[in-house]
Design a protein around this motif. Structure first.
Motif, PDB file in Angstrom:
ATOM      1  N   PHE A  13      -1.736   3.515  -4.803  1.00  0.00           N
ATOM      2  CA  PHE A  13      -1.087   3.446  -3.488  1.00  0.00           C
ATOM      3  C   PHE A  13      -1.701   4.429  -2.498  1.00  0.00           C
ATOM      4  O   PHE A  13      -2.125   5.522  -2.866  1.00  0.00           O
ATOM      5  CB  PHE A  13       0.409   3.737  -3.625  1.00  0.00           C
ATOM      6  CG  PHE A  13       1.137   2.640  -4.346  1.00  0.00           C
ATOM      7  CD1 PHE A  13       1.539   1.487  -3.676  1.00  0.00           C
ATOM      8  CD2 PHE A  13       1.399   2.750  -5.707  1.00  0.00           C
ATOM      9  CE1 PHE A  13       2.199   0.471  -4.349  1.00  0.00           C
ATOM     10  CE2 PHE A  13       2.062   1.738  -6.381  1.00  0.00           C
ATOM     11  CZ  PHE A  13       2.459   0.593  -5.699  1.00  0.00           C
ATOM     12  N   LYS A  14      -1.693   3.996  -1.228  1.00  0.00           N
ATOM     13  CA  LYS A  14      -2.235   4.837  -0.174  1.00  0.00           C
ATOM     14  C   LYS A  14      -1.224   5.930   0.208  1.00  0.00           C
ATOM     15  O   LYS A  14      -1.582   7.073   0.457  1.00  0.00           O
ATOM     16  CB  LYS A  14      -2.501   3.964   1.055  1.00  0.00           C
ATOM     17  CG  LYS A  14      -3.900   4.116   1.631  1.00  0.00           C
ATOM     18  CD  LYS A  14      -4.226   2.982   2.530  1.00  0.00           C
ATOM     19  CE  LYS A  14      -4.436   3.450   3.947  1.00  0.00           C
ATOM     20  NZ  LYS A  14      -4.638   2.286   4.852  1.00  0.00           N
ATOM     21  N   ASN A  15       0.034   5.527   0.263  1.00  0.00           N
ATOM     22  CA  ASN A  15       1.077   6.459   0.693  1.00  0.00           C
ATOM     23  C   ASN A  15       2.226   6.485  -0.302  1.00  0.00           C
ATOM     24  O   ASN A  15       2.544   5.464  -0.900  1.00  0.00           O
ATOM     25  CB  ASN A  15       1.639   6.049   2.055  1.00  0.00           C
ATOM     26  CG  ASN A  15       0.548   5.879   3.083  1.00  0.00           C
ATOM     27  OD1 ASN A  15      -0.179   6.816   3.394  1.00  0.00           O
ATOM     28  ND2 ASN A  15       0.401   4.662   3.577  1.00  0.00           N
ATOM     29  N   LEU A  16       2.828   7.676  -0.385  1.00  0.00           N
ATOM     30  CA  LEU A  16       3.907   7.859  -1.337  1.00  0.00           C
ATOM     31  C   LEU A  16       5.055   8.563  -0.616  1.00  0.00           C
ATOM     32  O   LEU A  16       4.840   9.550   0.085  1.00  0.00           O
ATOM     33  CB  LEU A  16       3.377   8.744  -2.473  1.00  0.00           C
ATOM     34  CG  LEU A  16       4.287   9.125  -3.620  1.00  0.00           C
ATOM     35  CD1 LEU A  16       4.808   7.900  -4.338  1.00  0.00           C
ATOM     36  CD2 LEU A  16       3.518  10.018  -4.604  1.00  0.00           C
ATOM     37  N   TRP A  17       6.273   8.026  -0.780  1.00  0.00           N
ATOM     38  CA  TRP A  17       7.448   8.720  -0.230  1.00  0.00           C
ATOM     39  C   TRP A  17       8.500   8.795  -1.310  1.00  0.00           C
ATOM     40  O   TRP A  17       8.804   7.803  -1.985  1.00  0.00           O
ATOM     41  CB  TRP A  17       8.011   7.995   0.993  1.00  0.00           C
ATOM     42  CG  TRP A  17       9.045   8.833   1.709  1.00  0.00           C
ATOM     43  CD1 TRP A  17       8.803   9.786   2.653  1.00  0.00           C
ATOM     44  CD2 TRP A  17      10.472   8.812   1.519  1.00  0.00           C
ATOM     45  NE1 TRP A  17       9.992  10.367   3.062  1.00  0.00           N
ATOM     46  CE2 TRP A  17      11.034   9.785   2.381  1.00  0.00           C
ATOM     47  CE3 TRP A  17      11.330   8.083   0.701  1.00  0.00           C
ATOM     48  CZ2 TRP A  17      12.401  10.041   2.451  1.00  0.00           C
ATOM     49  CZ3 TRP A  17      12.700   8.339   0.771  1.00  0.00           C
ATOM     50  CH2 TRP A  17      13.229   9.300   1.641  1.00  0.00           C
ATOM     51  N   ILE A  18       9.054   9.983  -1.506  1.00  0.00           N
ATOM     52  CA  ILE A  18      10.030  10.180  -2.565  1.00  0.00           C
ATOM     53  C   ILE A  18      11.332  10.684  -1.966  1.00  0.00           C
ATOM     54  O   ILE A  18      11.337  11.627  -1.161  1.00  0.00           O
ATOM     55  CB  ILE A  18       9.500  11.195  -3.608  1.00  0.00           C
ATOM     56  CG1 ILE A  18       8.159  10.704  -4.148  1.00  0.00           C
ATOM     57  CG2 ILE A  18      10.484  11.378  -4.752  1.00  0.00           C
ATOM     58  CD1 ILE A  18       7.260  11.806  -4.627  1.00  0.00           C
ATOM     59  N   GLN A  19      12.402  10.053  -2.358  1.00  0.00           N
ATOM     60  CA  GLN A  19      13.733  10.478  -1.901  1.00  0.00           C
ATOM     61  C   GLN A  19      13.999  11.900  -2.411  1.00  0.00           C
ATOM     62  O   GLN A  19      13.941  12.145  -3.612  1.00  0.00           O
ATOM     63  CB  GLN A  19      14.772   9.504  -2.465  1.00  0.00           C
ATOM     64  CG  GLN A  19      16.208   9.965  -2.406  1.00  0.00           C
ATOM     65  CD  GLN A  19      16.699  10.302  -1.016  1.00  0.00           C
ATOM     66  OE1 GLN A  19      17.065  11.449  -0.737  1.00  0.00           O
ATOM     67  NE2 GLN A  19      16.668   9.333  -0.127  1.00  0.00           N
ATOM     68  N   PRO A  20      14.295  12.854  -1.491  1.00  0.00           N
ATOM     69  CA  PRO A  20      14.501  14.236  -1.960  1.00  0.00           C
ATOM     70  C   PRO A  20      15.698  14.366  -2.897  1.00  0.00           C
ATOM     71  O   PRO A  20      15.660  15.185  -3.810  1.00  0.00           O
ATOM     72  CB  PRO A  20      14.703  15.036  -0.677  1.00  0.00           C
ATOM     73  CG  PRO A  20      14.938  14.041   0.405  1.00  0.00           C
ATOM     74  CD  PRO A  20      14.320  12.763  -0.023  1.00  0.00           C
ATOM     75  N   ALA A  21      16.761  13.585  -2.655  1.00  0.00           N
ATOM     76  CA  ALA A  21      17.888  13.602  -3.602  1.00  0.00           C
ATOM     77  C   ALA A  21      17.626  12.474  -4.607  1.00  0.00           C
ATOM     78  O   ALA A  21      18.327  11.472  -4.654  1.00  0.00           O
ATOM     79  CB  ALA A  21      19.209  13.389  -2.878  1.00  0.00           C
ATOM     80  N   ALA A  22      16.582  12.675  -5.415  1.00  0.00           N
ATOM     81  CA  ALA A  22      16.126  11.599  -6.291  1.00  0.00           C
ATOM     82  C   ALA A  22      17.082  11.350  -7.448  1.00  0.00           C
ATOM     83  O   ALA A  22      17.119  10.271  -8.013  1.00  0.00           O
ATOM     84  CB  ALA A  22      14.734  11.918  -6.824  1.00  0.00           C
ATOM     85  N   GLY A  23      17.882  12.344  -7.818  1.00  0.00           N
ATOM     86  CA  GLY A  23      18.829  12.189  -8.915  1.00  0.00           C
ATOM     87  C   GLY A  23      20.046  11.376  -8.488  1.00  0.00           C
ATOM     88  O   GLY A  23      20.035  10.716  -7.447  1.00  0.00           O
ATOM     89  N   ASP A  24      21.091  11.460  -9.284  1.00  0.00           N
ATOM     90  CA  ASP A  24      22.228  10.574  -9.047  1.00  0.00           C
ATOM     91  C   ASP A  24      23.009  10.882  -7.773  1.00  0.00           C
ATOM     92  O   ASP A  24      23.678   9.999  -7.235  1.00  0.00           O
ATOM     93  CB  ASP A  24      23.152  10.563 -10.268  1.00  0.00           C
ATOM     94  CG  ASP A  24      22.536   9.749 -11.404  1.00  0.00           C
ATOM     95  OD1 ASP A  24      21.477   9.128 -11.179  1.00  0.00           O
ATOM     96  OD2 ASP A  24      23.112   9.735 -12.504  1.00  0.00           O
ATOM     97  N   GLU A  74       0.823  -1.222   0.000  1.00  0.00           N
ATOM     98  CA  GLU A  74       0.000   0.000   0.000  1.00  0.00           C
ATOM     99  C   GLU A  74       0.851   1.264   0.000  1.00  0.00           C
ATOM    100  O   GLU A  74       0.344   2.363  -0.150  1.00  0.00           O
ATOM    101  CB  GLU A  74      -0.989   0.010   1.166  1.00  0.00           C
ATOM    102  CG  GLU A  74      -0.363  -0.082   2.545  1.00  0.00           C
ATOM    103  CD  GLU A  74      -1.436  -0.017   3.627  1.00  0.00           C
ATOM    104  OE1 GLU A  74      -1.126   0.450   4.724  1.00  0.00           O
ATOM    105  OE2 GLU A  74      -2.590  -0.429   3.344  1.00  0.00           O
ATOM    106  N   ASN A  75       2.176   1.065   0.152  1.00  0.00           N
ATOM    107  CA  ASN A  75       3.102   2.198   0.136  1.00  0.00           C
ATOM    108  C   ASN A  75       3.979   2.133  -1.105  1.00  0.00           C
ATOM    109  O   ASN A  75       4.371   1.043  -1.523  1.00  0.00           O
ATOM    110  CB  ASN A  75       4.016   2.157   1.354  1.00  0.00           C
ATOM    111  CG  ASN A  75       3.231   2.039   2.641  1.00  0.00           C
ATOM    112  OD1 ASN A  75       2.238   2.734   2.828  1.00  0.00           O
ATOM    113  ND2 ASN A  75       3.642   1.135   3.505  1.00  0.00           N
ATOM    114  N   LEU A  76       4.291   3.308  -1.633  1.00  0.00           N
ATOM    115  CA  LEU A  76       5.212   3.364  -2.771  1.00  0.00           C
ATOM    116  C   LEU A  76       6.361   4.316  -2.452  1.00  0.00           C
ATOM    117  O   LEU A  76       6.135   5.412  -1.937  1.00  0.00           O
ATOM    118  CB  LEU A  76       4.483   3.856  -4.030  1.00  0.00           C
ATOM    119  CG  LEU A  76       5.362   4.035  -5.285  1.00  0.00           C
ATOM    120  CD1 LEU A  76       5.881   2.689  -5.790  1.00  0.00           C
ATOM    121  CD2 LEU A  76       4.598   4.751  -6.402  1.00  0.00           C
TER     122      LEU A  76
END
Ligand code: FE2
Length: 608
Positions: free
Chosen positions: A322-333, A298-300
């Motif tokens: 998805f119920k919840n979403l979390w994205i890495q702030p330093a998503a680039g390289d 349920e989380n991405l």
């Protein structure tokens, strides 16, 4: 007991970085560009490594393991096979890439060991595994699906995985040359922006256009499948074989050559931007559905350069499974340095992972250099700057008042952010209620294109008052609409205005942060992760009733975000920023001595 340190490094492609873990805790992380002042610096991150070790007060010999964020040999294999597969068309691009790869990248192990003075073994993870690790391990989830998308790593351009406890597993990969990142970059190139950094501008331009070319893209450029995987029709692209992203067939299909950089934007570029953005969102949605089907989670969690597409992320959250979403702030390289370090800590060293529900372990992304009050004051004295030291409540109230008077304020506080967004540590702030603020900040401060939107920082508890979002967006990676009741509808005459002219028509009661389509790229600010920034917005709210400020990164176009007090002061003096806060000090522009470039202090206070 002795602490266990793991050092992660990403380098030699673009945006080098280093990250240090102490017993799994992220102690420090910084991109090399911020320290060398070379935007996207790809060199070995010497200063970043030294900074990280310095924060912990250790030497490289105290480190238990060193990790590198991708596998150079695999990457070389891709380049070689691409070359062999398309001879003689590939000759040109291989000649360009070849010598560099052979010299620098194949001997990377030796190079890293020498540069670091490190005697132990260096561990390598695959590029997308590093992204996936950076997405899952710091997240607030014990279990989650993982989606990574970027231009290209070794072979993979996107991956679907699952994270559970202290490990991750990659379940599916999409391979080069089928790449959502490169598709987006092809349009970035064609619309006259710089590949690898102009993608953000394309996204910002999209709302001015109509999705006229969506059908054409889906019919001619690609074969998009239900599960989100796709094949790109290489007939139209040039990145396999040439030095440009697109070719003559592409030009013919879209009716002309690419726009010359810096030339006038037309409706066509806006329509193209809107179209590729919609296609990108559709791919993201389909991939997310597949990830959901495969994992049942349920989380991405997301990372990779495409995860910076905050418009797409917002749609995923609203329309995805998805119920919840979390994205890495330093998503680039740069974030790969953090990912590989965590992968080593958990998988290689077998450490347990403790999750605090509802709280990620990124410390608000405030993982970079900070400066003490004494250091700042020594700098100010040396420059001869005019400054006042104020007690905290007075300082916050003075800044709130300046903002309310439509003044623009540079805000420098605590540890610098890791990742491309400024989150209230190295930010330029303004009053979102001002109808003049957007144009003023774009042109007079950032020296950049007038169409580009600004982002709001909003008190976490008031986010739903302003936006159609009722959750956290601490890293400014979600776009959501401004609440209906705050919007100002366009009159019939205003509807007729051409593209960018619409920008000058206030769209809401917070016009400076409301994009043309009533959307906003939101940062929610909580007191526990950003206490001082929160208190400042609170002071502004007390004075004005408005719980939002405009937040843009503290830099000018083409320059990395400022790191040191010296960087900040220089940016302050070279632009039309009205006031600067450096820790407890307030500086007003009209009180400053005349600005001269290359003074002695500028040398003395350079980081080395
Ligand atoms: Fe990547």
């Amino acid at each position: 007991m002795k602490n266990q340190y793991v050092l992660g490094i990403s380098a030699f492609y673009h945006d080098s970085a280093a990250c240090l873990l102490r017993d799994g805790e992220i102690v420090a992380a910084v991109s090399e560009e911020r320290l060398t002042r070379k935007k996207g610096d790809p060199d070995f991150p010497r200063r970043a490594v030294d900074y990280c070790l310095g924060v912990a007060g250790i030497d490289v010999s105290d480190v238990s393991a060193v990790g590198f964020y991708d596998k150079p040999l695999l990457k070389f294999e891709r380049i070689l096979e691409t070359y062999l597969g398309v001879v003689p068309r590939g000759f040109r691009s291989f000649l360009m890439a070849g010598p560099l790869w052979i010299k620098d990248k194949l001997y990377i192990d030796k190079q890293l060991k020498t540069a670091l003075g490190y005697k132990g073994e260096i561990l390598y993870s695959e590029h997308h595994e590093s992204h996936a690790a950076s997405a899952f391990f710091p997240s607030p989830f014990a279990e989650a699906a993982i989606l990574t998308m970027d231009g290209v790593g070794e072979w993979a351009t996107a991956s679907i995985g699952a994270g559970r406890g202290n490990d991750i597993e990659i379940l599916e990969e999409l391979h080069w040359p089928d790449s959502i990142g490169l598709l987006y970059s092809a349009f970035t190139y064609y619309t006259g922006f710089k590949v690898n950094s102009g993608e953000y501008k394309v996204m910002g331009l999209a709302p001015y256009g109509e999705p006229k070319y969506v059908d054409l893209i889906l019919r001619e450029l690609m074969d998009l499948r239900e599960d989100g995987s796709f094949r790109l029709n290489q007939k139209y692209f040039n990145y396999l074989t040439g030095l440009t992203m697109t070719n003559g067939n592409f030009n013919e299909l879209f009716g002309g050559p690419p726009r010359m950089p810096e030339s006038l934007l037309t409706q066509k570029e806006m329509d193209l931007a809107r179209s590729v953005q919609e296609v990108c969102e559709e791919i993201m949605l389909r991939m997310a559905r597949t990830a959901h089907k495969k994992t049942g989670a349920e989380n991405l969690c997301m990372a990779g350069g495409v995860a910076l597409n905050c418009v797409g992320n917002g749609r995923l959250l609203r329309e995805g499974p998805f119920k919840n979403l979390w994205i890495q702030p330093a998503a680039g390289d740069a974030g790969g340095a953090l990912g590989v370090a965590q992968l080593i800590h958990y998988r290689h060293l077998g450490n347990a992972r403790v999750v605090v529900p509802g709280r990620d372990s990124m410390k608000g992304a405030y993982l970079g250099p900070a400066f003490t009050v004494d250091e700042i004051e020594a700098f100010l004295t040396a420059t001869g700057a005019a400054y006042r030291r104020l007690e905290e409540p007075t300082l916050l109230d003075s800044v709130a008042q300046l903002l309310a008077e439509e003044k623009i304020v540079g805000w420098f506080d605590g540890r610098m952010e890791f990742g491309p967004r400024a989150l209230g540590a190295r930010s330029i702030l303004g009053d979102p209620r001002s109808p003049r603020m957007q144009a003023q900040m774009n042109i007079k401060i950032k020296f950049r294109e007038g169409f580009r939107p600004f982002a709001p920082s909003v008190l976490r508890e008031r986010v739903a008052d302003y936006f159609e979002l009722d959750g956290d967006s601490p890293y400014m990676l979600l776009v959501a609409p401004v609440q209906e009741h705050r919007r100002v509808p366009l009159t019939a005459a205003q509807h007729e205005l051409w593209g960018i002219d619409k920008l000058n028509v206030p769209r809401s009661d917070i016009p400076a942060v409301t994009h043309i389509d009533y959307s906003a790229r939101i940062q929610t600010v909580s007191r526990d992760t950003s206490p001082r920034y929160y208190d400042l917005i609170k002071a502004f709210e007390r004075r004005t009733g408005c719980g939002v400020v405009v937040n843009t990164s503290f830099n000018v176009r083409g320059e990395p975000i400022v790191c040191t007090p010296g960087d900040a002061y220089r940016c302050f003096m070279r632009t039309n920023i009205d006031a600067l806060v450096l820790g407890p000090f307030l500086l007003e522009k009209n009180a400053q001595p005349e600005w001269k470039e290359d003074l002695e202090w500028q040398k003395e206070f350079q980081l080395d």
